[in-house]
Design a protein around this motif. Structure first.
Motif, mmCIF file in Angstrom:
data_model
loop_
_atom_site.group_PDB
_atom_site.id
_atom_site.type_symbol
_atom_site.label_atom_id
_atom_site.label_comp_id
_atom_site.label_asym_id
_atom_site.label_seq_id
_atom_site.Cartn_x
_atom_site.Cartn_y
_atom_site.Cartn_z
ATOM 1 N N THR A 73 30.117 -24.798 -29.609
ATOM 2 C CA THR A 73 29.573 -25.246 -30.817
ATOM 3 C C THR A 73 30.212 -24.562 -32.287
ATOM 4 O OG1 THR A 73 27.573 -23.651 -30.993
ATOM 5 C CG2 THR A 73 27.316 -25.918 -29.937
ATOM 6 N N THR B 142 30.423 -21.828 -33.182
ATOM 7 C CA THR B 142 29.311 -20.977 -34.001
ATOM 8 C C THR B 142 30.132 -19.301 -33.740
ATOM 9 O OG1 THR B 142 27.617 -22.363 -33.625
ATOM 10 C CG2 THR B 142 27.072 -20.203 -34.461
ATOM 11 N N PRO C 255 21.773 -13.538 -33.597
ATOM 12 C CA PRO C 255 20.809 -14.295 -33.222
ATOM 13 C C PRO C 255 21.243 -15.488 -32.442
ATOM 14 C CG PRO C 255 20.421 -13.975 -35.646
ATOM 15 C CD PRO C 255 21.625 -13.338 -35.087
ATOM 16 N N THR D 232 21.317 -21.879 -33.281
ATOM 17 C CA THR D 232 19.813 -22.685 -33.671
ATOM 18 C C THR D 232 19.587 -23.591 -32.592
ATOM 19 O OG1 THR D 232 20.481 -22.471 -35.994
ATOM 20 C CG2 THR D 232 18.758 -24.051 -35.446
ATOM 21 N N THR D 233 20.344 -24.398 -32.000
ATOM 22 C CA THR D 233 20.088 -25.529 -31.054
ATOM 23 C C THR D 233 19.849 -25.156 -29.660
ATOM 24 O OG1 THR D 233 22.154 -26.322 -31.117
ATOM 25 C CG2 THR D 233 20.825 -27.099 -32.818
ATOM 26 N N PHE E 174 13.139 -29.334 -34.065
ATOM 27 C CA PHE E 174 12.843 -27.798 -33.321
ATOM 28 C C PHE E 174 11.884 -27.526 -34.389
ATOM 29 C CE2 PHE E 174 16.942 -28.559 -31.466
ATOM 30 C CZ PHE E 174 16.841 -28.170 -30.384
ATOM 31 N N TYR F 21 10.643 -23.422 -34.918
ATOM 32 C CA TYR F 21 10.812 -21.986 -34.269
ATOM 33 C C TYR F 21 9.686 -20.966 -34.511
ATOM 34 C CZ TYR F 21 15.259 -23.978 -33.579
ATOM 35 O OH TYR F 21 16.341 -24.786 -33.567
ATOM 36 N N LEU G 191 24.301 -32.099 -34.063
ATOM 37 C CA LEU G 191 23.256 -31.487 -34.525
ATOM 38 C C LEU G 191 23.719 -29.928 -34.602
ATOM 39 C CD1 LEU G 191 20.485 -32.143 -35.786
ATOM 40 C CD2 LEU G 191 19.362 -31.379 -33.393
ATOM 41 N N ALA G 192 24.318 -29.471 -33.593
ATOM 42 C CA ALA G 192 24.885 -28.131 -33.503
ATOM 43 C C ALA G 192 25.664 -27.553 -34.521
ATOM 44 C CB ALA G 192 25.114 -27.813 -32.149
ATOM 45 N N LEU G 193 26.611 -28.577 -34.818
ATOM 46 C CA LEU G 193 27.359 -28.239 -35.815
ATOM 47 C C LEU G 193 26.737 -28.461 -37.241
ATOM 48 C CD1 LEU G 193 30.775 -30.642 -34.878
ATOM 49 C CD2 LEU G 193 30.110 -28.056 -34.318
ATOM 50 N N ALA H 209 23.565 -27.425 -37.865
ATOM 51 C CA ALA H 209 22.943 -26.200 -37.827
ATOM 52 C C ALA H 209 23.964 -25.025 -38.171
ATOM 53 C CB ALA H 209 22.491 -25.768 -36.420
ATOM 54 N N ARG H 210 25.155 -24.864 -37.689
ATOM 55 C CA ARG H 210 26.293 -24.051 -37.978
ATOM 56 C C ARG H 210 26.135 -24.151 -39.631
ATOM 57 N NH1 ARG H 210 28.103 -19.678 -38.879
ATOM 58 N NH2 ARG H 210 30.386 -19.806 -39.781
ATOM 59 N N ASP I 18 23.687 -22.499 -41.227
ATOM 60 C CA ASP I 18 23.915 -20.537 -41.124
ATOM 61 C C ASP I 18 24.640 -20.396 -42.261
ATOM 62 O OD1 ASP I 18 22.307 -20.664 -38.921
ATOM 63 O OD2 ASP I 18 23.902 -20.484 -37.629
ATOM 64 N N PRO J 182 23.093 -16.115 -39.694
ATOM 65 C CA PRO J 182 22.362 -16.865 -38.334
ATOM 66 C C PRO J 182 21.053 -16.347 -38.219
ATOM 67 C CG PRO J 182 24.043 -15.328 -37.660
ATOM 68 C CD PRO J 182 23.880 -15.064 -39.134
ATOM 69 N N VAL K 252 16.650 -20.065 -39.452
ATOM 70 C CA VAL K 252 16.166 -21.583 -39.547
ATOM 71 C C VAL K 252 14.818 -21.446 -38.682
ATOM 72 C CG1 VAL K 252 16.659 -23.818 -38.604
ATOM 73 C CG2 VAL K 252 18.424 -22.375 -39.430
ATOM 74 N N VAL K 253 14.028 -22.124 -39.303
ATOM 75 C CA VAL K 253 12.456 -21.993 -38.698
ATOM 76 C C VAL K 253 12.126 -23.654 -38.332
ATOM 77 C CG1 VAL K 253 11.819 -19.797 -39.968
ATOM 78 C CG2 VAL K 253 11.674 -22.215 -41.167
ATOM 79 N N PHE L 52 14.244 -27.544 -37.731
ATOM 80 C CA PHE L 52 15.575 -28.160 -37.804
ATOM 81 C C PHE L 52 15.515 -29.391 -36.894
ATOM 82 C CE2 PHE L 52 19.944 -28.720 -36.616
ATOM 83 C CZ PHE L 52 20.424 -28.840 -37.960
#
Lengths: 133, 136
Positions: A30, A32, A39, A42-43, A76, A78, B55-57, B59-60, B63, B69, B72-73, B75
């Motif tokens: 991804t 990242t 951590p 996120t996904t 999500f 968390y 969605l992962a990108l 999220a990146r 960050d 990183p 995120v609480v 998403f």
């Protein structure tokens, strides 16, 4: 699809062990940056939430045909970040079921918990299932 | 981070080999994300990215905006349009923008705009991040 599905909670998934290798592979895939101790992405909890969705689709009493399913939405919330060493399960509940023009819109939420049973995150997914095609 | 801040645009290249790696890492081996033939057989214009990959990108990008990183609480997003990934090294390009919508109680919410070829591919993409006690 049977309306009695609404409100039904399915058995938790088989425990999933979060390993450094698994997280590193997910991070690399991804785009990242990730070093041991960071951590997790996120996904990442989708890995265990997806297993819960697969269990739902594999359940013969539910009547979902996998190839007719489209992932419509994913959110999500968390409670804490996932950590390497966590042993996670996901317990899926069907929250809502609507029919629109031959499509079942299935609203689900999966509680992702650690080995102590504490909530790590809640993964809400909407699945669109075209029936009879 | 403060209300109405426009966050720096982030761009990501997506190739089919990325999708193969993501399928292995995530467990989602649906062939519409890997096989042109299967994708076309179900009426898609070609191989499409997993919604969760897009969605992962995104999220990146969050960050990067958050500065670290693990902030995120909340998403998520709707998967409204497919991201078609042509064969070859160029693949597709995802463009991620964001605007700060609120900052209160140690939490900032960010509304994202995620596009491919100028078309929005995610619906209502929203992130909430922990911003601690900082007020800048």
């Amino acid at each position: 699809m049977d309306d009695s599905l609404t409100g039904r909670t399915f058995p938790p998934t088989s425990p999933y062990d979060v390993t450094a290798e698994g997280v590193a592979a997910f991070a690399a895939a991804t785009q990242t940056p990730y070093s041991a101790g960071d951590p997790v992405p996120t996904t990442f909890p989708i890995v265990v939430a997806f297993a819960a969705m697969q269990d739902l689709m594999d359940d013969p009493s539910v009547g979902i045909e996998l190839h007719n399913v489209v992932h419509g939405e994913q959110r999500f919330v968390y409670q804490r970040p996932v950590r390497v060493g966590d042993r996670l399960t996901a317990e899926l509940t069907v929250d809502t079921l609507r029919q629109i023009a031959g499509t079942d819109i299935i609203g689900t939420s999966s509680a992702v918990r650690d080995a102590a049973g504490d909530l790590v995150c809640t993964a809400k997914a909407t699945l669109a299932h075209r029936s009879g095609s | 981070m403060k209300i109405d801040d426009v966050l720096p645009e982030q761009r990501f290249r997506i190739t089919r080999s990325d999708l193969v790696a993501y399928a292995a890492a995530s467990g989602d081996q649906n062939p519409i994300h890997q096989s042109e033939e299967v994708a076309r057989s179900v009426g898609l214009p070609g191989v499409i990215a997993h919604g969760m990959y897009t969605l992962a990108l995104a999220a990146r990008a969050v960050d990067v905006w958050a500065g670290a990183p693990g902030k995120v609480v909340e998403f998520g997003a709707k998967f409204t349009k497919p991201v078609v990934v042509p064969a070859g090294a160029d693949g597709a390009e995802l463009v991620v923008n964001g605007t700060v919508k609120s900052v209160e109680d140690g939490r900032a919410t960010i509304a994202l705009v995620v596009t491919c070829d100028g078309v929005k591919v995610l619906g209502m993409p929203l992130a909430a991040i922990s911003v601690g006690t900082r007020v800048d």
